[in-house]
Structure formats: C-alpha cells, structure tokens
Design an enzyme around this catalytic site. Structure first.
Site, PDB file in Angstrom:
ATOM      1  CD1 TRP A   1      -2.431   4.981   6.175  1.00  0.00           C
ATOM      2  CD2 TRP A   1      -3.533   5.993   4.511  1.00  0.00           C
ATOM      3  NE1 TRP A   1      -3.713   4.511   6.182  1.00  0.00           N
ATOM      4  CE2 TRP A   1      -4.429   5.100   5.176  1.00  0.00           C
ATOM      5  CE3 TRP A   1      -4.019   6.745   3.436  1.00  0.00           C
ATOM      6  CZ2 TRP A   1      -5.743   4.951   4.792  1.00  0.00           C
ATOM      7  CZ3 TRP A   1      -5.335   6.578   3.041  1.00  0.00           C
ATOM      8  CH2 TRP A   1      -6.194   5.691   3.717  1.00  0.00           C
TER       9      TRP A   1
ATOM     10  N   GLY B   1     -10.896   2.459  11.679  1.00  0.00           N
ATOM     11  CA  GLY B   1     -10.425   1.117  11.958  1.00  0.00           C
ATOM     12  C   GLY B   1      -9.215   0.690  11.143  1.00  0.00           C
ATOM     13  CG  ASP B   2      -6.261   2.036   7.423  1.00  0.00           C
ATOM     14  OD1 ASP B   2      -6.516   1.380   6.404  1.00  0.00           O
ATOM     15  OD2 ASP B   2      -5.117   2.451   7.713  1.00  0.00           O
ATOM     16  CG  LEU B   3      -2.882  -2.445  11.288  1.00  0.00           C
ATOM     17  CD1 LEU B   3      -3.234  -2.481  12.769  1.00  0.00           C
ATOM     18  CD2 LEU B   3      -2.487  -3.843  10.797  1.00  0.00           C
TER      19      LEU B   3
ATOM     20  CD1 TRP C   1     -10.106   0.788   5.584  1.00  0.00           C
ATOM     21  CD2 TRP C   1     -10.134  -0.363   3.655  1.00  0.00           C
ATOM     22  NE1 TRP C   1      -8.870   0.935   4.985  1.00  0.00           N
ATOM     23  CE2 TRP C   1      -8.861   0.244   3.806  1.00  0.00           C
ATOM     24  CE3 TRP C   1     -10.380  -1.131   2.524  1.00  0.00           C
ATOM     25  CZ2 TRP C   1      -7.853   0.098   2.858  1.00  0.00           C
ATOM     26  CZ3 TRP C   1      -9.380  -1.278   1.583  1.00  0.00           C
ATOM     27  CH2 TRP C   1      -8.128  -0.670   1.753  1.00  0.00           C
TER      28      TRP C   1
END
Length: 208
Positions: A203, A161-163, A142
């Site tokens: 985001w 995998g970034d929340l 990441w």
C-alpha cells in the site's frame, strides 16, 4: 528521515527481505513500518462502527463523518445502546448513508442483545473472527481483515481481493494485468507469517 517503527516488526522485516527480494527492495525504499502495534483492550465496537462508516469512501471523508457521529453524543460514550437509541435522522445528519445506518443499527442490536460478544474476539483465530463478524449486515471479509490488521494487530492477514494490493503487485512484480486473488495468494505464500506487514508495504509503495 524515516519515522521509527515498533520493535515488534523487526523479525518480520528480516524474514520478508530474506523470503522475497522484490518485496525486500520495496521495504528498503519505503523505510520503517508504521503499522500500529496491538493495543491493550481495544474498543472493538467503535472500531467496527468506524470500519462500517469508512466503507467505499476516502479516509479523509471517513474521519470527518466518524467525528460527526461522535459529536452526536456530546461527550457521552458511543455504545451499542446509545447507537441503537439514536434516531436515524440524526445519524443521517452526520453524513451516514441510509444503508450504513441500517448496518450500524444491526451491529448495535446484535451487541445489545448479546448475539455478538466482541470481548471474546481477541482470543479467537483470524478466520473465526471473520466468520463471527460477517454475520453483521454490511460487514464483509475485507472489513474484518482491516480490523484484524489495524485494531487487533494480527500480523498474517492477506486481503487478497483488495484493489490496492492487486495494483501494487502488478506494478512491483511487473505483471501484465491485475492478478486475481488466487494469484495474490500464491505470490504472498513466502510472506507468511507476516503478510499484514507485506501488505502495508505494498500500500505504501503505491503512495511514494
């Protein structure tokens, strides 16, 4: 009024809108893409230091601690050698955890000893850069993906995998649960070769 974006992003926005109507609506809602365009001769060492400092803390805290780190050098340059020479107590006094100090020292040592040559990174493919930099203690996939997106200006990076990415996909694609990384990759397939831009909009979409 929306902030202007760099013309480099125009083709990506057109392609993303055409390939994914849900993402297209989000792009219209958010407005201009303000991802930084690739900078000439970026300071990759400082970018890596900043990335390590910023792990698992807020952006505001990361900015404050990184500035305290720079202040340790009284106008001198932050380099692998100067970082290596800085006593651990002084780095801890800047607000850097003991574990992160160890990571920074490992980075400095590898660069000082020629085991890691960041000047070669810009010419490498994304996965090769990830493989190279994750040899540094504390630098995971990441962290390198953030470097690829925000320092090297790579346009097709997907931190599956970034929340935040997973939360945004659950919200905007009306999923019942957080998607697993494999599901994120499947949903993101139409976004290629502009997945970095799509991720930025996800985001931003969570913030408005």
């Amino acid at each position: 009024m929306n902030a202007p974006h760099h013309p480099i992003f125009d083709p990506s926005l057109d392609a993303l809108k055409a390939s994914d109507p849900i993402l297209g609506k989000l792009i219209e809602r958010v407005g201009a893409c303000t991802l930084p365009p690739p900078a000439p001769n970026p300071d990759l060492f400082c970018a890596l230091v900043r990335a390590i400092v910023g792990q698992q803390i807020s952006m505001a805290a990361a900015r404050t601690i990184y500035q305290r780190l720079l202040d340790c050098y009284d106008g001198s340059s932050l380099t692998p050698q100067t970082l290596w020479d800085t006593p651990e107590e002084r780095l801890r006094g800047a607000g850097i955890s003991r574990q992160k100090v160890a990571y920074l020292k490992d980075l400095a040592a590898k660069m000082r000893d020629g085991l890691l040559v960041v000047d070669r990174l810009e010419a490498m493919e994304d996965e090769a850069i990830i493989e190279t930099l994750t040899q540094v203690k504390g630098v995971g996939r990441w962290t390198v993906q953030m470097l690829l997106m925000f320092t090297l200006g790579r346009l097709d990076v997907l931190p599956a995998g970034d929340l935040g990415v997973r939360k945004a996909i659950r919200q905007f694609y009306a999923l019942e649960a957080l998607p697993k990384p494999k599901a994120v990759e499947d949903i993101a397939r139409p976004w290629q070769p502009y997945r970095s831009v799509a991720v930025w909009y996800l985001w931003r979409g969570l913030e408005i």
